[in-house]
Structures are given as C-alpha cells and as structure tokens.
Design a protein around this motif. Sequence first.
Motif, PDB file in Angstrom:
ATOM      1  N   LEU A 197       2.938   5.726  34.449  1.00 13.15           N
ATOM      2  CA  LEU A 197       3.822   6.448  33.539  1.00 13.15           C
ATOM      3  C   LEU A 197       3.254   7.833  33.242  1.00 13.15           C
ATOM      4  O   LEU A 197       2.040   8.008  33.092  1.00 13.15           O
ATOM      5  CB  LEU A 197       4.001   5.659  32.239  1.00 13.15           C
TER       6      LEU A 197
ATOM      7  N   ASN B 273       7.637  10.640  30.858  1.00 16.56           N
ATOM      8  CA  ASN B 273       8.187   9.329  30.487  1.00 16.56           C
ATOM      9  C   ASN B 273       7.979   9.053  29.002  1.00 16.56           C
ATOM     10  O   ASN B 273       8.900   8.625  28.296  1.00 16.56           O
ATOM     11  CB  ASN B 273       7.515   8.215  31.289  1.00 16.56           C
TER      12      ASN B 273
ATOM     13  N   ASN C  73      10.800   9.042  25.420  1.00 12.10           N
ATOM     14  CA  ASN C  73      10.899   7.956  24.440  1.00 12.10           C
ATOM     15  C   ASN C  73      10.624   8.449  23.026  1.00 12.10           C
ATOM     16  O   ASN C  73      11.332   8.103  22.075  1.00 12.10           O
ATOM     17  CB  ASN C  73       9.917   6.838  24.805  1.00 12.10           C
TER      18      ASN C  73
ATOM     19  N   CYS D  65      10.114   1.776  32.117  1.00 14.67           N
ATOM     20  CA  CYS D  65      10.824   2.905  31.495  1.00 14.67           C
ATOM     21  C   CYS D  65      10.137   3.345  30.207  1.00 14.67           C
ATOM     22  O   CYS D  65      10.738   4.071  29.409  1.00 14.67           O
ATOM     23  CB  CYS D  65      12.283   2.538  31.222  1.00 14.67           C
ATOM     24  N   ALA D  66       8.955   2.886  29.964  1.00 12.82           N
ATOM     25  CA  ALA D  66       8.055   3.361  28.902  1.00 12.82           C
ATOM     26  C   ALA D  66       8.517   3.251  27.453  1.00 12.82           C
ATOM     27  O   ALA D  66       8.041   4.032  26.650  1.00 12.82           O
ATOM     28  CB  ALA D  66       7.696   4.831  29.187  1.00 12.82           C
TER      29      ALA D  66
ATOM     30  N   GLU E 215      14.680  10.348  33.132  1.00 14.22           N
ATOM     31  CA  GLU E 215      13.420  10.849  32.580  1.00 14.22           C
ATOM     32  C   GLU E 215      12.406   9.759  32.261  1.00 14.22           C
ATOM     33  O   GLU E 215      11.205   9.992  32.290  1.00 14.22           O
ATOM     34  CB  GLU E 215      13.698  11.652  31.295  1.00 14.22           C
ATOM     35  N   HIS E 216      12.864   8.572  31.915  1.00 11.48           N
ATOM     36  CA  HIS E 216      11.949   7.520  31.478  1.00 11.48           C
ATOM     37  C   HIS E 216      11.382   6.692  32.631  1.00 11.48           C
ATOM     38  O   HIS E 216      10.459   5.912  32.415  1.00 11.48           O
ATOM     39  CB  HIS E 216      12.662   6.560  30.513  1.00 11.48           C
TER      40      HIS E 216
ATOM     41  N   MET F 260       9.406   5.203  35.659  1.00 11.80           N
ATOM     42  CA  MET F 260       8.050   5.323  36.200  1.00 11.80           C
ATOM     43  C   MET F 260       8.042   5.994  37.572  1.00 11.80           C
ATOM     44  O   MET F 260       9.061   6.082  38.266  1.00 11.80           O
ATOM     45  CB  MET F 260       7.434   3.929  36.332  1.00 11.80           C
TER      46      MET F 260
END
Length: 565
Positions: A197, A201, A205, A365-366, A411-412, A414
């Motif tokens: 990540l 990422n 969030n 996706c963090a 954007e999120h 990995m």
Amino acid sequence: MLNDNLIRLYAASFRANFDLPALTDYFKEETFTYGGAAAEIARLHLLFRELGIVPGDRIALIGRNNPRWCITYLATIAYGAVIVPILQDFHPNDVHHIINHSESRLLFLGDNFWDVIEEERIPQVEAVFSLTDFHVVFERTGGRAVRFVQELPERFRAAYPCGFGPADIAYPEVENGRMVLLNYTSGTTGHSKGVMLTVNNLTGNVLFARDAVNTRTGTRYFQRGGRTLSFLPLAHAYGCAFDFLAPLAVGGHITLLGRIPSPKILIEAMQVVRPTVICCVPMILEKVYRKQVLPLLEQGPMSIAMKVPLLNTAIHSVIRKKLMDAFGGEVNIFIVGGAPMNQETEAFLMKIRFPITIGYGMTECAPLISFTPDNEFKAGSCGRFLSDYLEVRIDSDDPEHRAGEILVRGEHVMTGYYKNEEGTARVLDPDGWLHTGDMGTMDPDGTLYIRGRSKTMILSGSGQNIYPEEIEDKLNNMYLVLESLVLDCGGRLRALVVPDYDQAEQEGVDKEQLPAIMERNLQELNTMLAAYERVAEIAVYPTEFEKTPKRSIKRYLYDPAILGK
C-alpha cells in the motif's frame, strides 16, 4: 494520483494541534500530546539515521495497541520507510515468516512478544526495540543501537538546541506513489499475503474520513477535539485507518484499549472516554442486542407495551437512550465493518434510530470501498462506493438484481502482493480492476449489497446460486444459536451450529435437549428458504469456530473434506 499527501497532512496537523492530547494509553493513563508524539517521532528519526535505515527499508511492528505502537508507525512512514504491522493474534510461526518475508531490518514489539520470537529465526533483523519505552531488547552485533539509545537525550538536545517546537515538525517529501505499508492479510482462506500500500492509498482513506459528514446536521464525524476509543487491532487495515490515521489527521484524541476487551471493561471505558466516534465489528453490537435488548423486549410489561403502537414508539426512544448512555452518551456515529451484520440486529437498531452505518472494504483497498452517512444508510446495504476515489462495477448482466463479483479500480487499490506476482495477477487484471472475490448487487446510486464470497458460493443441482452467509444470518437469529456455518456436503446442505451455552444454562436447558431444539430450528429455517436452499440437517458443534482477528470465521478449517463429513 491525488494532490494531497498523507505525510504533509500529519506534519500540518501536529503543528496546528501541538498542545492538544493525541494518544492515551487507557490502562497506563499515559498521554502524549501532538507535540510530545512529534518529539518522539523526531527521536526515532535520529535513531533510524544512526542505524543506516534508508527510505524503502522495512520495519516490523507487533504488540498491543498503545501510543508507542502508533508513534513507531508514524515515524516509519514519515521517514519514507515501510511499516510492517503484524497482528498480535498471529501464530509465532507466521510472525517469523512475515518478518523474514518482508526483509525487515528492525523490529519493534511489546515485551511479551519477545518470549515467543527466536532471534536465530530472523537473521536479517539488526535490532529489536521495546514498545514500553523504546529500549533495546536485542542487538545482533556491535552494540551501536544500545549506545545510541543511551545517548539519545543528549543527541536530541543537540539537534534541537532551542527546544522542540511546532516549527521543528518537518518531514522529508515522500511521494504519493511510494509504498509505505506492507500489510499482511488475516483472511479466512488460511494464506497470509503481503499487501503493498502506498501513501496515495492511505491518503485517499484519510481524506474521505476527514470530509465525511452527516448530511442532515452538517456534523463532521472526525473533527478537532473529537474522541475515539480504539479497541480494534491497529495492525488490521480497518482499525488502523479509522481508529488511528483519520483522527490524528484532524486533531482528534485517541484512547487506546490495547485489544478488544471484555464487554464489562469496554462499557466502563466508554463512560470514561465518552467517544464521539466508535468503530466496531458487528459482534459487539450483536452481543449488546442479544444480551441486553432482547430480554427487555420479550419479558414483562415491556413485551406487552411493544404491541401498542404509541407505546412502541416511546419504548424505542427509551431503548435508544439506554444504548447511547451505555456507550458514553456522546457518540455521533457507530461505524460497523469487518464482517457482515446480522439483519435482525441491524433492522432493530435502525428502527430505534440508532446512529449506525455499515461500511465495506478490504486490506487491498487500505481498506475502504463503500460508506454512507448514517442518516442516508439503506437497510441491508454496506453504503455507496466512494465515487470521488474509486470506480466500482458488478460483473453481472443485471447488476441491480443479479449478483456478480464486485470489481474496484482507483486511488485506494493496492499495487499488488509483495513477492507474489502470481497472486497479484489473480486479483488485479490488466485494466487495473481489483477482483474482490465478494459477490454483490448495486443500486443505480452506487449503493452496494453484499451477498457472499465467490469462494463460498454453492451451485445447486438445479443451477441456482446459494450464498451460505444468507442462510447463516437467518439461522443465527434462532433459539439458542450462537453462530453457524452452512456447508455443501456432496450436494446436501448441512449446518454446523454452536449453541449459546450461556443462555441454555440460564434457562435450565440440558445439553441433551439441544439436538431436539436444533431440529425444531431446522424446520422453522426451511420455511424461510427457497426449495433449492433448504438445509438437510443441523449438527451441534461443541466449541466456538476459530476466527481471524477481525472476528470472521476461518471457513477453510471447516471444509467437509477436512472434517471428513
């Protein structure tokens, strides 16, 4: 790529909130202000430079949630190195494997974990530090780390001769595309993978959490001076993002409980901290509902009053206040994630206007994929996908009505699994779509509904898709059922049920009566199911199912082929 950058966000937050409380250890009653935490980060940066740590090096971290766990994490990513948080529930063999697989040079740990780690099995680790006070637990050669830690107060004064103030908080530029987190999954498949990540990422969030707002009241959920009671494992992506990273970006105060405590301790801590945001797994609210709410509704005058419409509404208000008071009385929102929510519990909480919302995400996706403010939350859903950060589509010819795999891009997502090109290729296609393995449907407005995992989906003899999680949800609401698993045994559906032994004992139900009770539950269950979904038998399972740290059942351990049934 986003324009904002997480490291710059933290530098600004630590300067702006220098004198505010940032991190508190609930049991030790130790608090770090933003300025105090920033000073500790600066000391660790001096240590990293002395030991020759360079951007991109890996630093492993394992221990209970405490302020120095958080400080180590932030110091590492703000330096441009890669943090490797390890879940404290992992078996020692897995801990050794992760430290070696990640090629970590340093290890920070809670003192009790050193008892189960064998230094000869982690030969590339140069030094080990305690999360109690950052003293050196072990050094492989030379004594350089020991000497430097002894000299650190003097070195720190030399580096900041006028004292450490807000103007001294400055971190090197860490590009958004750089990997700063290597998060090993704790999935239900039995295989731990290192999720790579980036700053980007994590930034996505945190930005979403910072801007999340109740659209009816205009209240931001995460805000300066807000209070978070952290009890989810911070080494897991969900707890890390919303119990830790998001509050610190806006000037919030985090009180750390170490790990998920007993209900008694949790309720006591709620009264002390009076959190404004609570992130939890469904199990916590479900236990409160079953143990505290249901007995009120099923016995005595209240059970009669519930049948009278006007009194019914009044009772809902009373129960809502009781629940809110139990959690400290000042909660703006309960964010539930990490596992599916029981539909009966969810329906009741919505009926009494409890401020609950359910999000969906995954480590890859963090973690966040979808979320909706509590005032817009739709029953049975897991919120709308984050359209400012992600694209989501359902791999189905009728995404609104026919379940398909949920695919995510943006954007999120990995960059891949560390040292695992084959695993990466299985989930990330050439167009950048992450194949989540979750089956769902989606409303036109982007609201997602999870049906189950593609790996657990059962294809009936007539070609119908069966989602065992949906059957389990119904079964878990039945008499004396604590939890259940529905398995495909050679074309017949069989349910393993763990009885609620505590409730049975309270009600004077003998263990020999449980099979007959479960048989009655089976008859009732099958009246709620389509013909192709009906369960052939229920078997009583003697102990609770083994679970991951986020409380999902490790389904692979109960495969019929393994059980021999």
